[in-house]
Structures are given as C-alpha cells and as structure tokens.
Design a protein around this motif. Sequence first.
Motif, PDB file in Angstrom:
ATOM      1  N   THR A  90      -3.349   3.495 -11.050  1.00 12.20           N
ATOM      2  CA  THR A  90      -3.226   4.634  -9.915  1.00 12.20           C
ATOM      3  C   THR A  90      -3.756   4.016  -8.417  1.00 12.20           C
ATOM      4  OG1 THR A  90      -4.515   5.899 -11.226  1.00 12.20           O
ATOM      5  CG2 THR A  90      -4.122   7.035  -9.773  1.00 12.20           C
ATOM      6  N   SER A  91      -4.581   3.143  -8.456  1.00 13.06           N
ATOM      7  CA  SER A  91      -4.435   1.807  -6.597  1.00 13.06           C
ATOM      8  C   SER A  91      -3.622   1.861  -6.598  1.00 13.06           C
ATOM      9  CB  SER A  91      -5.857   1.639  -7.089  1.00 13.06           C
ATOM     10  OG  SER A  91      -5.624   0.367  -7.755  1.00 13.06           O
ATOM     11  N   LEU A  92      -2.828   0.784  -7.798  1.00 15.34           N
ATOM     12  CA  LEU A  92      -1.594   0.942  -6.740  1.00 15.34           C
ATOM     13  C   LEU A  92      -0.316   1.084  -6.606  1.00 15.34           C
ATOM     14  CD1 LEU A  92      -1.412  -2.420  -9.324  1.00 15.34           C
ATOM     15  CD2 LEU A  92      -2.084  -2.469  -6.794  1.00 15.34           C
ATOM     16  N   ILE A  93      -0.317   2.080  -7.465  1.00 13.78           N
ATOM     17  CA  ILE A  93       0.739   3.108  -7.076  1.00 13.78           C
ATOM     18  C   ILE A  93       0.569   4.175  -5.932  1.00 13.78           C
ATOM     19  CG2 ILE A  93       1.754   5.019  -7.347  1.00 13.78           C
ATOM     20  CD1 ILE A  93       1.917   3.857 -10.670  1.00 13.78           C
ATOM     21  N   ASP A  94      -0.809   4.419  -5.983  1.00 14.76           N
ATOM     22  CA  ASP A  94      -0.825   5.305  -4.511  1.00 14.76           C
ATOM     23  C   ASP A  94      -0.810   4.070  -2.870  1.00 14.76           C
ATOM     24  OD1 ASP A  94      -1.820   7.196  -6.109  1.00 14.76           O
ATOM     25  OD2 ASP A  94      -3.781   7.323  -5.558  1.00 14.76           O
ATOM     26  N   THR A  95      -1.044   2.719  -3.370  1.00 14.77           N
ATOM     27  CA  THR A  95      -1.030   2.399  -2.161  1.00 14.77           C
ATOM     28  C   THR A  95       0.735   1.781  -1.943  1.00 14.77           C
ATOM     29  OG1 THR A  95      -3.480   1.366  -2.621  1.00 14.77           O
ATOM     30  CG2 THR A  95      -2.365   0.323  -1.284  1.00 14.77           C
ATOM     31  N   PHE A  96       0.682   1.649  -2.660  1.00 17.34           N
ATOM     32  CA  PHE A  96       2.138   0.921  -2.638  1.00 17.34           C
ATOM     33  C   PHE A  96       2.570   2.500  -2.099  1.00 17.34           C
ATOM     34  CE2 PHE A  96       1.114  -3.362  -4.490  1.00 17.34           C
ATOM     35  CZ  PHE A  96       2.364  -3.919  -3.783  1.00 17.34           C
ATOM     36  N   GLY A  97       2.845   3.457  -2.259  1.00 19.49           N
ATOM     37  CA  GLY A  97       2.679   4.401  -1.557  1.00 19.49           C
ATOM     38  C   GLY A  97       3.503   5.013  -0.373  1.00 19.49           C
ATOM     39  N   ARG A  98       1.765   4.315   0.277  1.00 24.35           N
ATOM     40  CA  ARG A  98       2.329   4.409   1.748  1.00 24.35           C
ATOM     41  C   ARG A  98       2.774   3.570   2.674  1.00 24.35           C
ATOM     42  NH1 ARG A  98      -4.003   3.748   2.662  1.00 24.35           N
ATOM     43  NH2 ARG A  98      -3.455   4.261   5.493  1.00 24.35           N
ATOM     44  N   ILE A  99       3.457   2.606   1.841  1.00 30.04           N
ATOM     45  CA  ILE A  99       4.875   2.110   2.499  1.00 30.04           C
ATOM     46  C   ILE A  99       6.016   2.385   2.280  1.00 30.04           C
ATOM     47  CG2 ILE A  99       6.343  -0.343   2.652  1.00 30.04           C
ATOM     48  CD1 ILE A  99       4.239  -1.744   1.226  1.00 30.04           C
ATOM     49  N   GLU A 100       6.667   3.151   3.638  1.00 24.68           N
ATOM     50  CA  GLU A 100       7.468   3.577   4.460  1.00 24.68           C
ATOM     51  C   GLU A 100       8.915   2.674   4.191  1.00 24.68           C
ATOM     52  OE1 GLU A 100       8.170   6.905   3.873  1.00 24.68           O
ATOM     53  OE2 GLU A 100       6.046   7.344   4.273  1.00 24.68           O
ATOM     54  N   PRO A 101       9.676   3.769   3.020  1.00 27.45           N
ATOM     55  CA  PRO A 101      11.124   2.420   2.924  1.00 27.45           C
ATOM     56  C   PRO A 101      11.982   2.565   4.352  1.00 27.45           C
ATOM     57  CG  PRO A 101      11.347   4.909   1.637  1.00 27.45           C
ATOM     58  CD  PRO A 101       9.961   4.620   2.245  1.00 27.45           C
ATOM     59  N   HIS A 102      11.534   2.722   5.307  1.00 25.22           N
ATOM     60  CA  HIS A 102      12.481   2.453   6.680  1.00 25.22           C
ATOM     61  C   HIS A 102      11.618   1.138   7.036  1.00 25.22           C
ATOM     62  CE1 HIS A 102       9.039   4.370   9.334  1.00 25.22           C
ATOM     63  NE2 HIS A 102       9.356   5.314   8.190  1.00 25.22           N
ATOM     64  N   ASP A 103       9.985   1.717   6.363  1.00 21.15           N
ATOM     65  CA  ASP A 103       9.475   0.617   7.127  1.00 21.15           C
ATOM     66  C   ASP A 103       9.171  -1.291   6.193  1.00 21.15           C
ATOM     67  OD1 ASP A 103       7.042  -0.650   8.670  1.00 21.15           O
ATOM     68  OD2 ASP A 103       6.141  -0.698   6.877  1.00 21.15           O
ATOM     69  N   LEU A 104       9.321  -1.307   4.969  1.00 19.20           N
ATOM     70  CA  LEU A 104       9.779  -1.859   4.193  1.00 19.20           C
ATOM     71  C   LEU A 104      11.109  -3.076   4.819  1.00 19.20           C
ATOM     72  CD1 LEU A 104       9.324  -4.241   1.854  1.00 19.20           C
ATOM     73  CD2 LEU A 104       9.825  -2.334   0.725  1.00 19.20           C
ATOM     74  N   ARG A 105      12.179  -1.767   4.667  1.00 20.50           N
ATOM     75  CA  ARG A 105      13.396  -2.394   5.274  1.00 20.50           C
ATOM     76  C   ARG A 105      13.656  -2.900   6.384  1.00 20.50           C
ATOM     77  NH1 ARG A 105      15.600   2.488   4.913  1.00 20.50           N
ATOM     78  NH2 ARG A 105      16.317   2.115   3.011  1.00 20.50           N
ATOM     79  N   ALA A 106      13.183  -3.159   7.229  1.00 23.23           N
ATOM     80  CA  ALA A 106      12.680  -3.303   9.348  1.00 23.23           C
ATOM     81  C   ALA A 106      11.589  -4.693   8.599  1.00 23.23           C
ATOM     82  CB  ALA A 106      11.718  -2.224   9.472  1.00 23.23           C
ATOM     83  N   ARG A 107      10.761  -4.731   7.597  1.00 22.62           N
ATOM     84  CA  ARG A 107       9.806  -6.228   6.980  1.00 22.62           C
ATOM     85  C   ARG A 107      11.239  -7.101   6.883  1.00 22.62           C
ATOM     86  NH1 ARG A 107       4.144  -4.770   7.494  1.00 22.62           N
ATOM     87  NH2 ARG A 107       3.654  -3.273   7.790  1.00 22.62           N
ATOM     88  N   VAL A 108      11.935  -6.692   5.706  1.00 21.73           N
ATOM     89  CA  VAL A 108      13.279  -7.431   5.493  1.00 21.73           C
ATOM     90  C   VAL A 108      14.068  -8.131   6.721  1.00 21.73           C
ATOM     91  CG1 VAL A 108      14.908  -7.123   3.527  1.00 21.73           C
ATOM     92  CG2 VAL A 108      13.023  -6.253   3.138  1.00 21.73           C
ATOM     93  N   HIS A 109      14.113  -6.520   7.177  1.00 22.77           N
ATOM     94  CA  HIS A 109      15.293  -7.090   8.532  1.00 22.77           C
ATOM     95  C   HIS A 109      15.167  -8.149   9.654  1.00 22.77           C
ATOM     96  CE1 HIS A 109      18.085  -3.252   7.686  1.00 22.77           C
ATOM     97  NE2 HIS A 109      17.473  -4.304   7.124  1.00 22.77           N
ATOM     98  N   ARG A 110      13.409  -8.013   9.636  1.00 20.88           N
ATOM     99  CA  ARG A 110      13.288  -9.062  10.695  1.00 20.88           C
ATOM    100  C   ARG A 110      13.184 -10.624   9.958  1.00 20.88           C
ATOM    101  NH1 ARG A 110       8.069 -11.608  10.449  1.00 20.88           N
ATOM    102  NH2 ARG A 110       7.409 -12.132  12.259  1.00 20.88           N
ATOM    103  N   ALA A 111      12.394 -10.423   8.335  1.00 17.13           N
ATOM    104  CA  ALA A 111      12.212 -11.598   7.749  1.00 17.13           C
ATOM    105  C   ALA A 111      14.046 -12.292   7.676  1.00 17.13           C
ATOM    106  CB  ALA A 111      11.921 -11.197   6.854  1.00 17.13           C
ATOM    107  N   VAL A 112      14.442 -11.616   7.642  1.00 20.11           N
ATOM    108  CA  VAL A 112      16.717 -12.640   7.628  1.00 20.11           C
ATOM    109  C   VAL A 112      16.743 -13.114   8.929  1.00 20.11           C
ATOM    110  CG1 VAL A 112      18.352 -11.795   7.240  1.00 20.11           C
ATOM    111  CG2 VAL A 112      16.843 -10.566   5.231  1.00 20.11           C
ATOM    112  N   ARG A 113      16.723 -11.902   9.802  1.00 16.47           N
ATOM    113  CA  ARG A 113      16.608 -12.185  11.319  1.00 16.47           C
ATOM    114  C   ARG A 113      15.458 -13.660  11.485  1.00 16.47           C
ATOM    115  NH1 ARG A 113      18.913 -10.872  15.802  1.00 16.47           N
ATOM    116  NH2 ARG A 113      17.985 -11.854  17.977  1.00 16.47           N
TER     117      ARG A 113
END
Length: 412
Positions: free
Chosen positions: A111-134
């Motif tokens: 439950t603690s993991l689901i709640d914590t990872f649930g705080r990561i917004e898809p647009h934020d995760l997408r931006a982190r991936v795009h930055r890493a690829v760049r």
Amino acid sequence: MTTYPPGRQDFSRSVPVRLWEDGFARDPAPYYAALRSQGPVGWAELAPGVPAYVITDRRAALRLLGDEEAFSHDPRPWESTVPDDSPVLGMMRWRPNSLFSDGADHLRYRTSLIDTFGRIEPHDLRARVHRAVRVLVGRIGPRGEADLVADFARPLMALVFNSLFGMPDSRGERLDAALGKMVEGGARAAAGEAEFGGYVLELIAAKSQERGDDLPSWLLDHPAGLTPEEVTWQVFLTLGAGHEPTANLVANALSRILGDARSYATLASGARPVADAVTEVLRHETPLANYGIHYARRPVTFHGAWIRAAVPVVISYGALAHFAERDGSGGGHPQDASHLSWSAGPHACPVRQHTLLIATEAIERLTQWLPDLEPVLPRERLTWRPGPFHRSLTALPVRFAPRSPDRPVDLP
C-alpha cells in the motif's frame, strides 16, 4: 483448505535442468522444453547446487500465484540451507519489503508503494524520460554509431530512476554497474549486491537528514509509518526492479523492432504504436524470465509434483511465453493481457503503467531523434547475458547518420 490434483512425482533423484549455464542464455528453448517434458512442474538448478521447482504451465502458475495458504514468499527457511556465498542470494535473500512478505506486512508495504508511486504524474514521468533521452542522444548522436544496451537502455534507466529517487545523474554508472552484477547471479553477484546495498543506504541516510521531492522522502513520510530500515528495503526493491527489467524491456523491444524492417517502418510511420511492440516483448521474450519465487509452507503435492518445503518454486514467465507462442495460445490482439510478465495475484506488479510509459516513451523519443537506426548484426547473431533470472542482451550495436541533438528530426 488447499487441494491439488492427485499424483506425486518426486524429483529428488532427477538431474536438474541447469538454468545457470551459458547455453541457457544463448537459447533457452531447449531448456524450457526439458522442463516441460517433466510436466507442469520441472526440476532445475538456479546456480550450482541450488535446486528449484520451475512452473512452466499457465494454469499451474496462476494457481500458485493466488495460493497464500500453501505457499509463502518468505525465503528464510530456504536461506538457512544455502552457502553464504551463493551467487543467487542477491536476488533471493529475505528483506523486509513487499516482495518477501506475506499477509499484513505485505499489505502494509504494498500500500505504501502504490500510494507513493501514485504521486508521480504521467506528464512528469514522460518529461523525465524525454530529458534522459536527450542527454543520451547528445552523447551518441554525433558518433553515428552506438550500443543501444550500454549507451542507451541501461544508462537511460539510471538517469530516470535516479531522478525519481533523488540522486544526481553522476551516480548513474555506479547504480547500473552494481545492479548488472547482482542480477546476473554469477561470480560477481555478491559484490554487486554489496555495492547496490551501499548505494541505497547512502540514499536513505541523505533523505532521512533532508527530505526532497522524491520517492524515498515520500516513503519516509507515508502514513504507514515505515521505519528508515523498512524504507531502505522498499527502495532496494523498487529501484532494482525498476531499473534492470525495464532496461532489458527497452533493449529487447528495440532489437525486435530493428530486426524486422517492415515492423520498424510501420512504427516509424505511426501506423503501429510502439506500445504494441513493447507488449509483444512481454508476451514472447519477457525480460524477467524466471522469478515470482514461492516456498511451500509444508510438503504438498502440486499439479502432480511433490513439492518439499524450503525449496524455491519459480514461475518461468519465459517458458510460459515460449509455449504460448509455439502453441498459438498467446491470445489475440497484441494489447491483450494474456502474458504473465506482470505476475498475478496479491503480488502482481503494482507499477506496471509506470514501466510501460517509460519503455514506450524512451523508444518513441529515440526513434524520433534517430529515425534511421540500422542494426549492425542480424538478430540471430546477438548475444545474451548469462543468468537464470533474466533475458538480457549483451549488446545491440547500431549505426545511423551522425546528428546533433540541437537539430532534431521529425519531432512533434
């Protein structure tokens, strides 16, 4: 009360199928066939002198994954039977986290993991991936050639997950090297486990002193009241499980895409989504090939096999995929959920959507920056890392027209 089909095949005197051999890495199909010839449950070795039961039948796998009455995830009774230097201990040793717990402890951690990872917004995760690829395209683009395992898939995960866990980019190589050694389960596994453990301990010590906008800090402040030690082991689990299998998922998907010119053309044109190619890998060449480890609470007959207590019972997701593909039973549309790469039951992966987003965005962005990727070797000549647990390429060499990341191609 748990009941299973009658019959009792005792493997105690059988020759185990050696999943630690180099031959298994080169071509697992004959090994899976040897296991399946023994029935739904086969007998194998994960390392020299470390036997395990291996489930190669989908119905048996689903039953095992849902049976908390007869089977436990706690490996401590088994641990006492193996040497301290066993190369698979890094992947199987008990730790107080959601993977190795049952009942109320498992629910609290999960439950603690689901709640914590649930705080990561898809647009934020997408931006982190795009930055890493760049960042990575900036390194490899001007060269006109790269190894998409060592130069892209693995460092990409280090960049993305370090950003989520509040660590700087400069620590990426250290994280990548430690996890690579631990997961292979070979002579360097103990060193890799120690290095990764030290990495996580340093991270939690820093976050205990000063919180940040990151996963470890959120876990430390979660209402479940996890102790710093418990947070350490949740991070050990999620950072490792996030990095290594996702890197392999990206590399395996890229190898399949680039190995089929027509498939690559349909993906590059947008006629077929990258998510389909990623799902194909999960169905047919899953990156975590043998895991989902259980232990019988007491001796039990399970699908015709006599299962002793304190002996690992491994789900072979790789064998399930192999036989589903061979028998044509893998389901219909590539988007269906016929595979078990996410596991099932109470311990099913709680962050599958995050993983899919990282993998699909990474591949889409890379092929937008470098649309003319061309494999140097045909797929049948690629080599695979040894180890009983994963399906992981050693390298994926490609070439392309040299390009500066300041001059993107076909970016929306």
